[in-house]
Motif scaffolding. Structure first.
Motif, short mmCIF file in Angstrom:
data_model
loop_
_atom_site.label_atom_id
_atom_site.label_comp_id
_atom_site.label_asym_id
_atom_site.label_seq_id
_atom_site.Cartn_x
_atom_site.Cartn_y
_atom_site.Cartn_z
N GLU A 67 26.48 0.85 -18.71
CA GLU A 67 25.56 0.94 -17.57
C GLU A 67 26.06 0.09 -16.41
OE1 GLU A 67 21.13 -0.61 -16.29
OE2 GLU A 67 21.84 -0.88 -18.33
N LYS A 68 26.56 -1.10 -16.72
CA LYS A 68 27.05 -1.99 -15.67
C LYS A 68 28.25 -1.37 -14.95
CE LYS A 68 28.33 -6.82 -14.87
NZ LYS A 68 28.54 -8.15 -15.51
N LEU A 69 29.14 -0.75 -15.73
CA LEU A 69 30.28 -0.06 -15.12
C LEU A 69 29.79 1.09 -14.25
CD1 LEU A 69 33.29 0.52 -14.81
CD2 LEU A 69 33.18 1.83 -16.96
N GLY A 70 28.80 1.82 -14.74
CA GLY A 70 28.26 2.92 -13.97
C GLY A 70 27.66 2.47 -12.64
N ARG A 71 26.99 1.33 -12.66
CA ARG A 71 26.42 0.80 -11.41
C ARG A 71 27.53 0.47 -10.41
NH1 ARG A 71 21.01 -0.63 -11.67
NH2 ARG A 71 20.07 -0.67 -13.75
N ARG A 72 28.61 -0.09 -10.90
CA ARG A 72 29.72 -0.43 -10.00
C ARG A 72 30.36 0.82 -9.40
NH1 ARG A 72 33.00 -5.43 -12.98
NH2 ARG A 72 31.33 -6.98 -12.76
#
Length: 330
Positions: free
Chosen positions: A116-121
């Protein structure tokens, strides 16, 4: 206005990451010890390494059957006792501290969180519109319904006894290890698809496909703990909605009591207004760390109680275990 909790050294984000990484490292250590045990049990090594009972936490279906057996007979699972201990602890966590097992302890939750964190970036980590979100979310509840019906309705106590003592169940943890150590091309393809979906769609696995999380979410509806919003202090910035890994519209509620809430308190950490969002039990405000430390405390207490009462390690002799793994675990 005040400095957001997320800007402090000790905040919901750092606390959650510390706990998640700690349990993930422990799982890796336990997995390595279990690999050494299985090598000995299958005759590939002469060095005996005790089986780390904590790996049984990855056998929730066996634990669900053990729970029904416990309710009907009052007897603990003799084959995977630690698995039942962890399962019961997760249910207690959900009842007291929301889906604390999902939010802080489950290693799959950490992987989902990192995706999810990668997706936000990347500007992704989307929440689908309701017309797609609700039907997709129903999938995990359908799977949960199947497991609950099979266990509590269609399966008799005799059938459960036969399953628990069957060779397959006794070596199920070794079969699980084989899946991780030597996955098939189909399994790798499925994992790759799930990884991509986890980046594109916020919390995809936990949100749509995990029946374990669905069960804990339903139990969490009985929790006295929740996130409370003071509408008079809310400035409508929407940061709580954007940060929530469960895709909950926090800004539109006075009290959050969704089965998707993991008690991660990310919304509390992101809120820029003093006292607008808080962890609450009824009308009483609590520190943001209560769900996190409460969940960890429940698990540690369950472990200590299981060790003290003989409900952690299986009572089967090592030679019998080895014969079973050599005959059925390879």
């Amino acid at each position: 206005m005040h400095m957001p909790t997320s800007n402090r050294v000790f905040n919901p984000f750092s606390l959650r990451r510390i706990i998640q990484v700690s349990f993930a490292l422990f799982c890796l250590y336990a997995g390595w010890r279990f690999l050494l045990f299985v090598e000995w049990a299958r005759g590939g090594s002469q060095t005996f390494v005790p089986k780390p009972a904590s790996v049984e936490g990855f056998l929730p279906i066996s634990a669900l059957l053990g729970l029904k057996r416990l309710l009907l007979t009052g007897q603990w699972d003799p084959v995977h006792p630690a698995g039942l201990t962890i399962f019961v602890a997760a249910l207690v966590m959900a009842w007291l501290f929301r889906k604390g097992f999902c939010g802080y302890i489950c290693p799959v939750g950490l992987v989902s969180n990192m995706a999810e964190k990668l997706g936000r970036r990347l500007g992704l980590a989307l929440v689908p519109p309701r017309w797609a979100d609700y039907p997709l979310m129903a999938v995990k509840y359908v799977m949960l319904g199947f497991f609950l019906y099979t266990t509590f309705v269609s399966m008799s106590l005799r059938g459960i006894e036969q399953f628990i003592r069957a060779p397959y169940n006794m070596v199920a943890d070794a079969k699980m290890l084989d899946f991780f150590v030597a996955p098939s091309s189909t399994a790798l393809g499925a994992l790759a698809v799930l990884a991509v979906l986890g980046v594109v769609v916020r919390n995809f696995w936990c949100r749509y496909l995990c029946p374990y999380g669905a069960l804990l979410g339903l139990c969490s509806l009985l929790s006295p703990l929740g996130i409370r919003r003071d509408a008079d202090r809310c400035v409508g910035c929407g940061k709580c909605d954007r940060i929530c890994p469960g895709g909950i519209t926090v800004s539109g509620k006075i009290s959050v009591n969704s089965p998707e809430c993991m008690g991660c308190t990310a919304c509390v950490g992101a809120c820029p207004v003093e006292g607008c969002l808080s962890v609450s039990a009824g009308s009483r405000r609590l520190p943001f760390w209560v769900p996190a430390l409460g969940a960890v405390g429940v698990l540690l207490l369950a472990y200590a109680a299981a060790r003290a009462t003989g409900h952690w390690d299986t009572g089967m002799p090592a030679d019998m275990v080895r014969r079973m793994y050599m005959s059925f675990g390879g």
